[in-house]
Design an enzyme around this catalytic site. Structure first.
Site, mmCIF file in Angstrom:
data_model
loop_
_atom_site.group_PDB
_atom_site.id
_atom_site.type_symbol
_atom_site.label_atom_id
_atom_site.label_comp_id
_atom_site.label_asym_id
_atom_site.label_seq_id
_atom_site.Cartn_x
_atom_site.Cartn_y
_atom_site.Cartn_z
ATOM 1 N N GLU A 1 0.811 -1.224 0.000
ATOM 2 C CA GLU A 1 0.000 0.000 0.000
ATOM 3 C C GLU A 1 0.835 1.260 0.000
ATOM 4 O O GLU A 1 0.529 2.230 -0.682
ATOM 5 C CB GLU A 1 -0.955 0.004 1.190
ATOM 6 C CG GLU A 1 -2.199 0.873 0.991
ATOM 7 C CD GLU A 1 -2.039 2.350 1.283
ATOM 8 O OE1 GLU A 1 -2.865 3.130 0.784
ATOM 9 O OE2 GLU A 1 -1.102 2.748 1.994
ATOM 10 N N ASP A 2 1.918 1.264 0.794
ATOM 11 C CA ASP A 2 2.771 2.457 0.798
ATOM 12 C C ASP A 2 4.227 2.030 0.701
ATOM 13 O O ASP A 2 4.612 0.964 1.223
ATOM 14 C CB ASP A 2 2.524 3.296 2.058
ATOM 15 C CG ASP A 2 2.957 4.746 1.871
ATOM 16 O OD1 ASP A 2 3.394 5.105 0.758
ATOM 17 O OD2 ASP A 2 2.865 5.522 2.836
ATOM 18 N N HIS B 1 -0.364 0.528 7.169
ATOM 19 C CA HIS B 1 -1.013 1.350 6.131
ATOM 20 C C HIS B 1 0.023 2.378 5.659
ATOM 21 O O HIS B 1 1.087 1.973 5.195
ATOM 22 C CB HIS B 1 -2.269 1.946 6.781
ATOM 23 C CG HIS B 1 -3.258 2.537 5.843
ATOM 24 N ND1 HIS B 1 -4.457 3.064 6.277
ATOM 25 C CD2 HIS B 1 -3.247 2.721 4.496
ATOM 26 C CE1 HIS B 1 -5.138 3.513 5.239
ATOM 27 N NE2 HIS B 1 -4.423 3.317 4.155
ATOM 28 N N ILE C 1 3.189 4.902 5.531
ATOM 29 C CA ILE C 1 4.485 4.893 6.225
ATOM 30 C C ILE C 1 5.270 6.164 5.902
ATOM 31 O O ILE C 1 5.020 6.828 4.895
ATOM 32 C CB ILE C 1 5.336 3.651 5.860
ATOM 33 C CG1 ILE C 1 5.646 3.600 4.364
ATOM 34 C CG2 ILE C 1 4.638 2.369 6.305
ATOM 35 C CD1 ILE C 1 6.591 2.458 3.968
ATOM 36 N N HIS D 1 -3.541 -0.401 12.043
ATOM 37 C CA HIS D 1 -4.975 -0.538 12.375
ATOM 38 C C HIS D 1 -5.265 -1.888 13.019
ATOM 39 O O HIS D 1 -5.955 -2.730 12.411
ATOM 40 C CB HIS D 1 -5.835 -0.431 11.108
ATOM 41 C CG HIS D 1 -5.670 0.820 10.330
ATOM 42 N ND1 HIS D 1 -6.075 2.058 10.773
ATOM 43 C CD2 HIS D 1 -5.145 1.033 9.102
ATOM 44 C CE1 HIS D 1 -5.812 2.968 9.860
ATOM 45 N NE2 HIS D 1 -5.244 2.384 8.837
ATOM 46 N N ASN E 1 -4.866 7.563 7.749
ATOM 47 C CA ASN E 1 -4.524 6.917 6.477
ATOM 48 C C ASN E 1 -3.021 6.984 6.239
ATOM 49 O O ASN E 1 -2.376 5.993 5.986
ATOM 50 C CB ASN E 1 -5.281 7.621 5.338
ATOM 51 C CG ASN E 1 -5.114 6.930 4.006
ATOM 52 O OD1 ASN E 1 -3.991 6.780 3.519
ATOM 53 N ND2 ASN E 1 -6.202 6.481 3.413
ATOM 54 N N ASP E 2 -2.466 8.203 6.345
ATOM 55 C CA ASP E 2 -1.048 8.376 6.017
ATOM 56 C C ASP E 2 -0.438 9.418 6.958
ATOM 57 O O ASP E 2 -1.144 10.202 7.583
ATOM 58 C CB ASP E 2 -0.919 8.815 4.557
ATOM 59 C CG ASP E 2 0.494 8.699 4.019
ATOM 60 O OD1 ASP E 2 1.303 7.948 4.596
ATOM 61 O OD2 ASP E 2 0.803 9.361 3.000
ATOM 62 N N ASN F 1 -6.110 11.694 2.006
ATOM 63 C CA ASN F 1 -5.447 10.411 1.811
ATOM 64 C C ASN F 1 -3.937 10.561 1.986
ATOM 65 O O ASN F 1 -3.453 10.625 3.104
ATOM 66 C CB ASN F 1 -5.854 9.854 0.436
ATOM 67 C CG ASN F 1 -5.615 8.376 0.320
ATOM 68 O OD1 ASN F 1 -4.532 7.898 0.630
ATOM 69 N ND2 ASN F 1 -6.608 7.626 -0.102
ATOM 70 N N ASP G 1 -3.806 8.590 -4.414
ATOM 71 C CA ASP G 1 -3.686 8.002 -3.089
ATOM 72 C C ASP G 1 -2.394 8.540 -2.445
ATOM 73 O O ASP G 1 -2.339 9.716 -2.089
ATOM 74 C CB ASP G 1 -3.696 6.470 -3.306
ATOM 75 C CG ASP G 1 -3.995 5.656 -2.072
ATOM 76 O OD1 ASP G 1 -3.433 5.965 -1.035
ATOM 77 O OD2 ASP G 1 -4.766 4.676 -2.156
ATOM 78 N N ASN G 2 -1.347 7.744 -2.333
ATOM 79 C CA ASN G 2 -0.124 8.208 -1.671
ATOM 80 C C ASN G 2 0.729 9.110 -2.561
ATOM 81 O O ASN G 2 0.680 9.030 -3.791
ATOM 82 C CB ASN G 2 0.704 7.004 -1.227
ATOM 83 C CG ASN G 2 0.070 6.306 -0.047
ATOM 84 O OD1 ASN G 2 -0.137 6.910 0.998
ATOM 85 N ND2 ASN G 2 -0.277 5.036 -0.211
#
Ligand SMILES: *[C@@H]1O[C@H](CO)[C@@H](O)[C@H](O)[C@H]1NC(C)=O
Ligand SMILES: *[C@@H]1O[C@H](CO)[C@@H](O)[C@H](O)[C@H]1NC(C)=O
Length: 356
Positions: free
Chosen positions: A54-55, A113, A115, A133, A167-168, A224, A269-270
């Site tokens: 995800e990240d 999630h 980082i 989470h 989220n981030d 996000n 997103d990221n």
């Protein structure tokens, strides 16, 4: 008779309102957007990495941390606990390796999630901040990267009522960071039912430090990714369902003021920032409906967007890569190092491409 009439009027109005809200949600999710292909020549999936990336954050000389195994409300995921991988972009054929974690943290419920890396300015120690989470709650973990033997040592857990749906994050020091909350509600069921139908700008950015925890920016539909400019003066936040990115200026007291927002036409997103050029690299979703209602026949695609000269009057927004989901599904992050582009995903694999 009259009561019955009123009831049916009320029921009709309710369904009309619900219908209107569903149409609005489909617009926010770009539900009608068709996947596209815009491939790079030389790409390979990373070995030994299923269940998401995800990240991703590059640090040092071409090393990258990868967060794996995210379980997120409404999105497909594996049953295996989350992990952190280390990947050497200078030896990409090797594939990433799982980092052993020691210290006082429950690895069974580890659900990493967003980082962020903070490198100590005097002694060079690398710290990894991870949004976690466990049981769908939100907290931030601090790890120290132990280079000898390549492992992570858990140092600390940050919890606060304002860190309710994180989220981030972007680290500012060993004990301070900015964090995005992607939902107003903390409850997983509310997040996937009521909140998307409300479709209101109720999410925010929080500043966390031992002295002070406060909301420093708000009015996002679904805040996000977050990151910072190389000179640390500007902060960038993607509002995924508003299809834009906000450019904010940091003030003395760590408050943030919005300078502008840039329309992206995609669900980004990221955010990763090239430390040399200041360019932004975004992992984006082509169609969020396909993320939330996963169907292998119509997989969610992937898209990578670069933004150059973001602070100028005319930022340049370019689609660098896109796939219809047959190579890589649900891209959430993109980063570069030494002519390579590394793309991570919410629940699928990761892809490494030559940029030229
Ligand atoms: C991915 O998740 C599945 C369970 O959903 C698990 O069996 C598999 O080992 C995981 N793969 C990796 C590489 O962790
Ligand atoms: C670097 O400094 C930090 C904070 O002062 C300390 O906790 C850490 O152990 C130091 N690391 C090394 C390798 O000296």
């Amino acid at each position: 008779m009259e009561t019955l009439g009123l009831v049916s009027v009320a029921v009709t109005l309710f369904y009309m309102l619900l219908g209107e809200r569903m149409v609005n949600m489909r617009k926010m999710y770009l539900a009608s957007r068709e996947p596209v292909k815009n491939h790079l020549l030389n790409c390979a999936l990373l070995k030994n990495l299923d269940n998401g990336s995800e990240d991703i954050t590059v640090f040092g000389d071409g090393l990258a941390f990868i967060s794996n195994g995210l379980k997120y409300p409404g999105v497909s995921s594996s049953d295996a606990p989350g992990k952190i991988f280390l990947f050497d972009l200078k030896a990409s054929a090797m594939g990433p390796v799982e980092l052993p974690i020691s210290g006082n943290i429950d690895l069974e419920t580890f659900n990493p999630h967003g980082i962020s890396v903070y490198t100590h300015p005097t002694n060079g120690t690398v710290y990894l901040f991870v949004v976690n989470h466990p049981h769908h709650k939100s907290q931030v973990e601090l790890f120290e990267f132990v280079e000898r033997g390549s492992s992570l040592l858990h140092r600390k857990t940050f919890k606060h009522k304002l860190l309710h749906s994180v989220n981030d994050i972007v680290a500012l020091g060993v004990d301070r960071f900015y964090a995005t909350n992607d939902h107003y509600f903390s409850d997983a069921v509310m997040k996937i039912t009521v909140e998307p139908l409300l479709g209101q700008p109720l999410t925010n950015v929080v500043y966390y430090s031992p002295e002070m925890v406060k909301v420093v920016s708000n009015g996002y539909y679904f805040a996000n990714g977050i990151n910072i400019s190389p000179d640390k003066r500007h902060v960038y936040v993607t509002d995924i369902t508003a299809h834009n990115i906000h450019v904010l200026e940091r003030k003395e007291d760590n408050e943030l003021t919005t300078i502008k927002s840039i329309a992206l036409g995609s669900l980004c997103d990221n955010i990763e920032v090239d430390p040399k050029t200041g360019d932004l690299w975004l992992g984006c979703h082509i169609n969020l409906m396909r993320m939330f209602y996963f169907d292998p026949e119509n997989p969610p695609g992937s898209e990578v967007v670069r933004i150059q000269n973001i602070l100028s009057e005319e930022p340049v927004v370019t689609q660098v890569y896109a796939d219809d989901g047959h190579v890589i599904m649900g891209s959430s992050v993109a980063t570069i190092y030494g002519g390579k582009l590394l793309i991570g995903t919410v629940f699928h694999k990761a892809l490494c491409c030559d940029l030229e």
